[in-house]
Design an enzyme around this catalytic site. Structure first.
Site, PDB file in Angstrom:
ATOM      1  N   LYS A 112       0.769  -1.073   0.055  1.00 60.37           N
ATOM      2  CA  LYS A 112      -0.018   0.018   0.155  1.00 60.37           C
ATOM      3  C   LYS A 112       0.971   1.263   0.026  1.00 60.37           C
ATOM      4  O   LYS A 112       0.671   2.221  -0.588  1.00 60.37           O
ATOM      5  CB  LYS A 112      -0.894  -0.027   1.091  1.00 60.37           C
ATOM      6  CG  LYS A 112      -2.076  -1.048   1.035  1.00 60.37           C
ATOM      7  CD  LYS A 112      -3.363  -0.645   2.130  1.00 60.37           C
ATOM      8  CE  LYS A 112      -4.495  -1.410   1.925  1.00 60.37           C
ATOM      9  NZ  LYS A 112      -5.348  -1.374   3.004  1.00 60.37           N
ATOM     10  N   LYS A 195      -5.749 -11.630  -6.431  1.00 60.61           N
ATOM     11  CA  LYS A 195      -7.086 -11.825  -5.949  1.00 60.61           C
ATOM     12  C   LYS A 195      -8.033 -10.793  -6.475  1.00 60.61           C
ATOM     13  O   LYS A 195      -7.406  -9.768  -6.724  1.00 60.61           O
ATOM     14  CB  LYS A 195      -7.017 -11.753  -4.264  1.00 60.61           C
ATOM     15  CG  LYS A 195      -8.053 -12.507  -3.507  1.00 60.61           C
ATOM     16  CD  LYS A 195      -7.534 -12.521  -1.953  1.00 60.61           C
ATOM     17  CE  LYS A 195      -8.266 -11.237  -1.287  1.00 60.61           C
ATOM     18  NZ  LYS A 195      -8.261 -11.269   0.203  1.00 60.61           N
ATOM     19  N   LYS A 198     -11.148  -4.647  -4.425  1.00 66.22           N
ATOM     20  CA  LYS A 198     -11.981  -3.510  -4.643  1.00 66.22           C
ATOM     21  C   LYS A 198     -10.869  -2.100  -4.746  1.00 66.22           C
ATOM     22  O   LYS A 198     -11.314  -1.338  -5.249  1.00 66.22           O
ATOM     23  CB  LYS A 198     -12.807  -3.473  -3.221  1.00 66.22           C
ATOM     24  CG  LYS A 198     -11.928  -3.246  -2.019  1.00 66.22           C
ATOM     25  CD  LYS A 198     -13.100  -3.262  -0.852  1.00 66.22           C
ATOM     26  CE  LYS A 198     -12.390  -3.547   0.452  1.00 66.22           C
ATOM     27  NZ  LYS A 198     -13.226  -3.351   1.594  1.00 66.22           N
TER      28      LYS A 198
END
Ligand code: TRP
Length: 341
Positions: A112, A195, A198
């Site tokens: 991130k 994966k 979102k």
């Protein structure tokens, strides 16, 4: 006595089929077997740049999705993390026993912070795992149902709990993780090696639970498939031994689409293979789109039928129900560290 589980989802980005099939659907089943606490983790959502109006909207939407999916507030507690101040308080105390290098090696932080640009990553983002540990430890949680990507966070939760117990005396239960079988991982529609996410760059990565029929059909049409034309469920690596002269690569993208089909239609992957013998990707994708639309439309109708007032009341009741557990634990922690009560 039932064991207690705790889990949460961040109110950011669009909740998608991967979240539903990997987490929420599973929680709905677990709530009969366990004393369940499901949280909307808004304190975690503000660790990256965010839009306040969007955060408010998403927090309510996620709670509605929990309810529409079958999480029953009579059986489980549903609440918003920031409504129980003890999460932040315990996180602060745990910060003082967490070590910088432990947090520096967290892969989610590395991923991130890279995305944001290392210079602008917030201290909150760095501290994310400690807040998550506080979420879990405040409630004497025994089992944490999470995706595989969260295992490192559960591990540091255990480390912090053990360290605190050793230093200050037995206070926290050491939680276990609970991860669903590998086959249930839903991968991105545009890249089956990762994966479904979102926060993916392209919206063609996922099918949001709130996508319209038109968008669902478009996304499935565009989903990557593997080379070849047969509908087969396989993702083993290419075989190079001479016992199988027809060396064929695996089909991870197709396997993922068949998994989605199977989980939403209750047909086995083998049955699905049989249904499409001699038929191509076009037919398969059309039917898959039908399956997804037929599943999502009733869910969307349920979400829309829940009013904001109704959901806010349920969230308030949920927070009122769990707060005493958190307060009791925090008081114990404060005494242990030597605060005057
Ligand atoms: N980090 C989790 C995720 O991204 C969300 C989360 C926050 C969580 N607190 C938690 C999950 C406590 C389980 C328990 O999926």
């Amino acid at each position: 006595m039932k064991q207690r589980i705790f889990s949460g989802i961040q109110p950011s980005g669009n909740l998608h089929l991967g979240n539903y099939l990997g987490a929420i659907q599973n929680w709905v089943k677990l709530q009969d077997e366990f004393e369940s606490i499901f949280c909307v983790v808004d304190l975690h959502a503000i660790t990256v740049p965010q839009d306040p109006a969007e955060l408010r909207r998403k927090t309510i939407e996620i709670a509605k999705i929990y309810l529409a999916s079958g999480i029953d507030p009579k059986k489980s507690s549903i609440f918003v993390q920031s409504h129980v101040a003890e999460h932040s308080e315990l996180a602060w105390i745990l910060n003082t026993i967490a070590k910088m290098p432990e947090l520096e090696k967290m892969t989610q932080f590395k991923d991130k912070s890279q995305k944001e640009g290392k210079e602008s990553a917030s201290v909150g983002l760095f501290d994310y795992p400690v807040l998550m540990a506080a979420d879990i430890l405040l409630y004497n949680t025994e089992v944490v149902p999470v995706g595989e990507d969260q295992l490192q966070h559960i591990e540091i939760t255990r480390t912090l709990a053990n360290r605190f117990n050793k230093k200050f005396g037995d206070t926290f239960i050491i939680p276990e993780h609970f991860v669903k079988k590998e086959g249930m991982r839903i991968m991105g529609l545009d890249d089956a090696s990762k994966k479904m996410s979102k926060s993916a760059k392209s919206e063609y990565n996922y099918i949001a639970l709130t996508d319209s029929e038109e968008i669902i059909r478009k996304k499935i049409k565009k989903a990557v498939t593997d080379s070849g034309s047969e509908i087969v469920y396989r993702d083993d690596p290419p075989r190079v031994d001479d016992a199988s002269p027809r060396v064929e690569a695996g089909k991870p993208a197709l396997k993922n689409l068949i998994n989605i089909y199977s989980l939403l239609s209750n047909k086995s992957t083998g049955d699905i293979e049989k249904m499409y013998v001699g038929r191509g990707y076009g037919d398969f994708k059309n039917d898959l789109a039908d399956v997804v639309v037929n599943f999502l439309q009733p869910l969307q109708a349920k979400i829309e039928a829940i009013s904001d007032d109704e959901v806010l009341q349920i969230l308030k009741d949920g927070a009122d129900k769990v707060r005493p557990i958190a307060q009791q634990k925090l008081t114990e922690v404060k005494k242990r560290v030597g605060f005057v009560i």
